[in-house]
Motif scaffolding. Structure first.
Motif, short mmCIF file in Angstrom:
data_model
loop_
_atom_site.label_atom_id
_atom_site.label_comp_id
_atom_site.label_asym_id
_atom_site.label_seq_id
_atom_site.Cartn_x
_atom_site.Cartn_y
_atom_site.Cartn_z
N ALA A 75 -0.26 -2.25 -7.36
CA ALA A 75 -0.71 -2.84 -8.55
C ALA A 75 -1.89 -2.17 -8.89
N ARG A 76 -2.67 -1.36 -8.18
CA ARG A 76 -3.87 -0.94 -8.67
C ARG A 76 -3.83 0.67 -8.77
N MET A 77 -2.49 1.28 -8.84
CA MET A 77 -2.28 2.65 -8.74
C MET A 77 -2.67 3.24 -10.18
N GLU A 98 -10.48 6.69 -10.24
CA GLU A 98 -11.07 6.94 -8.96
C GLU A 98 -10.32 8.33 -8.47
N CYS A 99 -9.40 8.76 -8.75
CA CYS A 99 -8.46 9.84 -8.28
C CYS A 99 -9.22 11.23 -8.75
N THR A 137 0.68 -1.09 -0.14
CA THR A 137 -0.02 0.07 -0.18
C THR A 137 0.74 1.33 0.13
N VAL A 138 0.76 2.02 -1.07
CA VAL A 138 1.32 3.31 -1.13
C VAL A 138 0.34 4.40 -1.26
N CYS A 185 -3.77 12.54 -4.69
CA CYS A 185 -5.00 12.67 -3.69
C CYS A 185 -4.50 12.29 -2.16
N GLN A 186 -3.30 11.62 -2.10
CA GLN A 186 -2.73 11.08 -0.91
C GLN A 186 -3.53 9.90 -0.51
#
Length: 395
Positions: free
Chosen positions: A155-157, A164-165, A142-143, A148-149
């Motif tokens: 893998a989903r970035m 979504e962002c 998780t990063v 949007c922080q």
């Protein structure tokens, strides 16, 4: 749990023999003894041995499970726990040695121990010393999204930024206006004036801002293009109708067909046969009307006074439904011998009324034609595909 005796170092053979289970030849992690004997066993090994024959596997005296006890002598326990052993990961490169009592402490920090990745969704097992390097590249880690922080799996970035962002921006490649990924697709589909779109005639692609003027100025061009397209479609429909008609004829023939039998290596069969001998007999076939039969091919003639012919015979065979059928057979038979490329040339038809009586088990030769086609004719048509095709219809 047991330890391989090869892991122990600096322990004399007599001591190691006392603390080695004689059943499985390993050093038990939970040593047990029978009564007050000094010989150590694995509990499970000793329990199974007593359960089989009621005797101690070391002294062979009668024994019960109530007599099995953990190793309790303090001196023996201390001696057991002080035995020096290698790390169980020595094959992986760990060179540490330590007293047995430090096994759990070393295992908790051994750099060669296989451990699970700390990311919850990652089930990969890695060496403890490689955990830090793995975490840096783990796709399940998780990063924080740089825009949007929010915390997102690595893998989903890309998916997050595109759908979504709410802060990640990109430029429209046509008008170069900035949008979020989520809004860009809507902008290109509905609002971008520079987006290339199709007019009502699909062959015309113009920018959206020029579409009204294009529709007004290109009307004659559109009519011409549509007429050409309609003409091509009409030609295509006509071709397809012709193909459908041919296929319907083929389907009708196949619906009436009783049997289609392939005869491979027909040229070898014909060339290797002697005159007036049976060249090939098909398996028994049952028609949709219930009649059982086979087809026989013969080579006739002597190649000297008269040419060789292929004889074809339709031979009724005893069947399970014979007592229910009408005899003689109230059908005509259509025979053909052709090639695998049927219905092209090479198919030879002969027709006769089938005045065929009810068969018996000893019947061998049936009804047909002794000069169905010449040997040379069959060989000529099968020179490219060494396969003959026998077709039979009852009608």
């Amino acid at each position: 749990m047991q330890y391989n005796i090869e892991l122990f170092c600096g322990v004399d053979k007599e001591t190691l023999a006392v603390f080695t289970c004689p059943v499985c030849t390993s050093v038990p992690a939970d040593p047990h003894v029978h009564n007050d004997e000094t010989q150590v066993f694995c509990y499970e090994c000793l329990r199974q041995a007593i359960g089989r024959n009621g005797r101690c596997p070391f002294c062979n005296l009668p024994a019960t499970l109530e007599q099995v006890k953990p190793l309790s002598r303090i001196a023996k326990q201390l001696q057991f726990l002080k035995m020096e052993k290698k790390c169980g990961n020595y094959n992986m490169g760990c060179t540490a040695t330590y007293p047995l009592e430090q096994e759990e402490a070393h295992k908790a920090q051994c750099p060669k121990e296989l451990v699970k990745c700390p990311s919850d969704d990652c089930n990969e097992l890695i060496l403890r010393e490689a955990v830090a390097a793995h975490v840096e590249v783990c796709s399940h880690r998780t990063v924080k999204c740089a825009h949007c922080q929010k915390n997102v799996q690595r893998a989903r970035m890309q998916e997050h930024m595109e759908s979504e962002c709410t802060e990640c921006k990109t430029s429209c490649p046509q008008c170069h206006t900035d949008f979020t990924f989520r809004d860009l697709a809507v902008h290109q589909q509905t609002a971008c004036k520079e987006q290339i779109v199709s007019c009502t005639v699909p062959v015309c692609d113009v920018p959206r801002c020029d579409l009204p003027g294009h529709m007004a100025s290109a009307a004659q061009q559109h009519v011409t293009q549509l007429c050409e397209k309609l003409q091509r479609m009409a030609q295509l429909v006509e071709q397809q109708q012709q193909q459908i008609a041919v296929l319907e004829q083929h389907v009708q023939l196949l619906d009436e067909m009783v049997a289609v039998i392939r005869v491979p290596h027909i040229r070898q069969l014909i060339n290797g046969s002697r005159p007036n001998t049976c060249t090939f007999t098909t398996p028994d076939v049952t028609s949709v009307q219930g009649y059982c039969f086979n087809i026989q091919l013969y080579l006739t003639g002597d190649s000297v006074s008269k040419p060789d012919y292929i004889a074809v015979f339709f031979t009724p065979r005893p069947g399970r439904l014979d007592y229910l059928l009408e005899w003689p057979m109230p059908f005509s038979v259509l025979l053909s011998v052709g090639t695998a490329t049927w219905p092209l040339v090479g198919t030879c038809f002969r027709e006769f009324l089938a005045k065929v009586g009810r068969p018996d088990a000893g019947q061998r030769l049936g009804h047909g034609f002794s000069s169905f086609m010449t040997r040379e004719e069959l060989l000529r048509h099968t020179q490219h595909d060494d396969t003959a095709v026998l077709r039979v219809r009852l009608y």
